[in-house]
Structures are given as C-alpha cells and as structure tokens.
Design an enzyme around this catalytic site. Structure first.
Site, PDB file in Angstrom:
ATOM      1  N   SER A 125       0.827  -1.205   0.000  1.00  0.00           N
ATOM      2  CA  SER A 125       0.000   0.000   0.000  1.00  0.00           C
ATOM      3  C   SER A 125       0.864   1.258   0.000  1.00  0.00           C
ATOM      4  CB  SER A 125      -0.864  -0.017   1.268  1.00  0.00           C
ATOM      5  OG  SER A 125      -1.459   1.237   1.478  1.00  0.00           O
ATOM      6  N   TYR A 150      -2.077  -1.530  10.992  1.00  0.00           N
ATOM      7  CA  TYR A 150      -2.341  -1.977   9.612  1.00  0.00           C
ATOM      8  C   TYR A 150      -1.187  -1.559   8.694  1.00  0.00           C
ATOM      9  CZ  TYR A 150      -3.789  -1.472   4.801  1.00  0.00           C
ATOM     10  OH  TYR A 150      -3.786  -1.490   3.430  1.00  0.00           O
ATOM     11  N   LYS A 154       2.024  -3.750   6.468  1.00  0.00           N
ATOM     12  CA  LYS A 154       2.448  -3.669   5.063  1.00  0.00           C
ATOM     13  C   LYS A 154       3.955  -3.444   4.983  1.00  0.00           C
ATOM     14  CE  LYS A 154      -1.494  -4.535   3.348  1.00  0.00           C
ATOM     15  NZ  LYS A 154      -1.728  -5.880   2.766  1.00  0.00           N
TER      16      LYS A 154
END
Ligand code: UD1
Length: 339
Positions: A125, A150, A154
C-alpha cells in the site's frame, strides 16, 4: 498454469481472479470468508464462465497451509491478498492484525519456498510512504514510520519478503503499492462489500446517495491543497487487477531485473475529496448531501503516484478515469441494495 490467489473473494482479489482467467490462467482461491462471501464466487463465475477452484481456508492454521501446498505443488505463482485492512480496527486490535497479516504471510512463504516455481506478488500500500516529502511519490521515496498497526503490517510484510529473497534466489517477488482502489466490475457482478459503516470515501458516497447514510462528512476543508480538502490518487479496481496479471507475467517470463521489485500502482493524478464528490454527482446525476467537518486523525494531506516505473518497466498503465470508477461504483451500489 496454476495460480493461487489468497483472499481471492475480496474486493481486489476477486477482480484479479477475473483478469487472470481472461488471460487463460487456472486459478485456485483460498479465502477464510472473514470479510467476503461465497456469492462472490458466483459473480466471478458469471463473468468469466469458469468456476475457479475454491477452498475455505484459514491461513493462520499453519498445518492447513502446509497441506494445501502439498496438494497443489503445481502452483507456479501466488498472489497474496489475504489480510485485514481496516485502519481504525487495527489500532484497537493490534495483535489480531499482526497475526492476520504477518503470521499468515510467513506461513505462505514457508510453504511456497518449497515449490519448484516461486513467483510471489504482494499486496502492499502507498500507506508505507506516509506523508511523502515530494509529490508525485516515486518508489524511492522514504518509507515513513507507520501510523497504524495496519500500515505497519504492510511495511513489515515487505521487509519479510525482501529478507527472504536475499537468501533464496529461487524466490521472485514483486510488492505492489496501491494508491486508493475504488469502483467495481463493469458487469456489476462483483464490487466492494464493506461491512457496517464504510470507512472509505467511495462506499460512503454511494451509500449516502442510496439514502442509507444521512450525509457524507468531508474530513477537513483547511488542508494546504487547491480546494482545502485532501488529495488522493483514486485507481479503478479493474486497472489495478490487470496490473497484477502483468506483474505475474513479468515473473513467469523471467523479465524481472532483481528478485525483489516494488511498483507503485496509481493513475498519477491527484483528486480532492470535493473533486471526487463532483465526479460522483456528474455520473449519477444526483446531488450528494455533504458537510465539511473536522479533520480525521491520521489523514495525510496529499498522495498521488509517480507512475513512470509502472508504465515503463512493468509496461502497465491505467485506462479508466475517476468518472468511470464512480459510475461503476454507483451501478454496483444500486444493484446490491435493490436485490
Ligand atoms: C485508507 C487508509 C489506508 C488504506 C486505504 C485502503 C487511513 C488513514 N488510511 O486510505 O491506509 O490503505 O484506506 O483503501 O484510513 N474521507 C472523507 N469522508 C469519509 C471518508 C473519507 O472526507 O467519510 C476522505 C479522507 O479524509 C481522505 C479521502 O476521503 O482524504 C480518502 O479516504 P479513504 O477512502 O478512507 O482512504 P485513505 O484514508 O486515503
């Protein structure tokens, strides 16, 4: 050629499965149905005419991952989408996010690195850049400290793959850093299915237009942007899905120049929240109720991709516009609510 798609019934996963099938790949899907439904499998089948092999499997159960790979040792590529993706939830449940997104990645890599052919595409992302110092954002921009568990999963995910690639020359991997994926398949057979109140802009817009939400809150009107609202690079999910097929083909044809590569996937164009609303109003011919409110914590001012590397090295570029994406998202919303 058999390709494993983990999280293949999710939003981006399902669109990618369709594009893989369009290119003649034999797709096998693993999904734990935690944030998806079996209806998506029907949607995929009605678009492509081919029902992909599906197994409900929880990647957190290491022994199940092991037995899946021993049954499917002829897999030649893995596209790994399976992960949790709600930023706010990750702040409240960090350990759940680290288990869901990190343990599973480790188990998949442990098993896939036993295969004859090891081609791996990772769903990353643009969140890894945080608020970049320069726009548009190139792949060389600094990775900033993550703002949420979160986002951290990544970053850590990319590092895990990179470290594994260093010691395993047989493993070829590409991390794809998505900007803001929106829209739905033009057939309206598949699209985004947010559970509960949507956190992302476009599902919130379409649900508001459907009358399910009173009005959209635009988070912040005092940013240093042309109209004061945040700027993002909204990419149509079908364009995004096609990039996965191109990336996989790059690995299968040994065109990669290193065994760990990173590409930004965006349109290169930044749009403000108000521009996104106007695009929706134009294509839907509906006035959207909205109000500018306080900023949302953790939001960055602006992010959009420098796309030359994806365009020139990967040989992929977006074909669909913000209007196309809004129009497909609106058709999809109407279809699922009128069922
Ligand atoms: C978010 C995540 C990002 C994740 C991505 C996945 C945050 C801080 N970031 O990106 O890590 O990879 O989703 O799709 O959550 N907006 C409104 N009103 C709303 C909803 C959104 O004004 O009700 C605005 C936001 O302030 C932002 C833009 O719309 O400027 C896009 O928001 P969103 O769709 O949530 O995506 P991001 O925050 O960019």
């Amino acid at each position: 050629m058999k390709i494993l798609v983990t999280g293949g019934l999710g939003f981006i996963g399902s669109h990618t499965v369709v594009e893989l099938q369009n290119e003649g790949f034999d797709v096998v899907i693993i999904d734990d149905l935690s944030n998806s439904s079996l209806e998506v499998l029907e949607g995929i089948t009605s678009i492509s005419g081919i029902k992909p092999y599906f197994e409900e499997l929880d990647l957190k159960i290491k022994s199940d991952v092991k037995s899946f790979f021993s049954k499917h040792s002829d897999v030649v590529g893995v596209i790994h989408f399976a992960a949790s993706k709600a930023v706010g939830e990750s702040v409240k449940e960090p350990l759940m996010y680290y288990e869901n997104n990190i343990s599973t990645l480790v188990y998949v890599l442990q098993e896939m690195t036993k295969l004859n052919r090891q081609n791996f595409i990772f769903s990353s992302s643009c969140t890894v850049y945080g608020q970049a110092d320069e726009l548009p954002i190139t792949e060389n921009a600094q990775v900033k400290p993550a703002q949420s568990p979160y986002g951290n999963t990544k970053q850590i995910g990319e590092e895990i793959i990179q470290d594994t690639c260093k010691v395993n020359e047989k493993l070829n991997s590409i991390a794809l850093r998505y900007f803001n994926p929106i829209g739905a398949h033009p057939s309206t057979e598949i699209g985004e299915l947010p559970i509960g109140v949507p956190q992302n802009l476009v599902p919130f817009i379409t649900q508001t237009a459907m009358g399910m939400r009173e009005r959209l809150s635009v988070f912040g009107g005092d940013y240093a942007t042309p109209d004061g609202t945040c700027v993002r690079d909204y990419i149509h999910v079908v364009d995004l899905a096609k990039a996965h097929v191109v990336a996989l083909q790059r690995l299968l044809e040994n065109k990669n120049t290193s065994n760990y590569e990173v590409f930004n996937l965006g349109t290169g164009k930044g749009s403000s929240v108000l521009e996104a609303i106007h695009s929706f109003e134009k294509v839907s011919k509906k006035k959207l109720k909205y109000k500018i409110v306080d900023r949302r914590e953790g939001d960055i001012t602006a992010a959009y991709a420098e796309t030359s590397k994806a365009n020139n090295v990967l040989g992929w570029k977006t074909e669909l516009s913000l209007d196309d994406a809004m129009s497909s998202a609106w058709k999809w919303e109407q279809k699922i609510r009128n069922k």
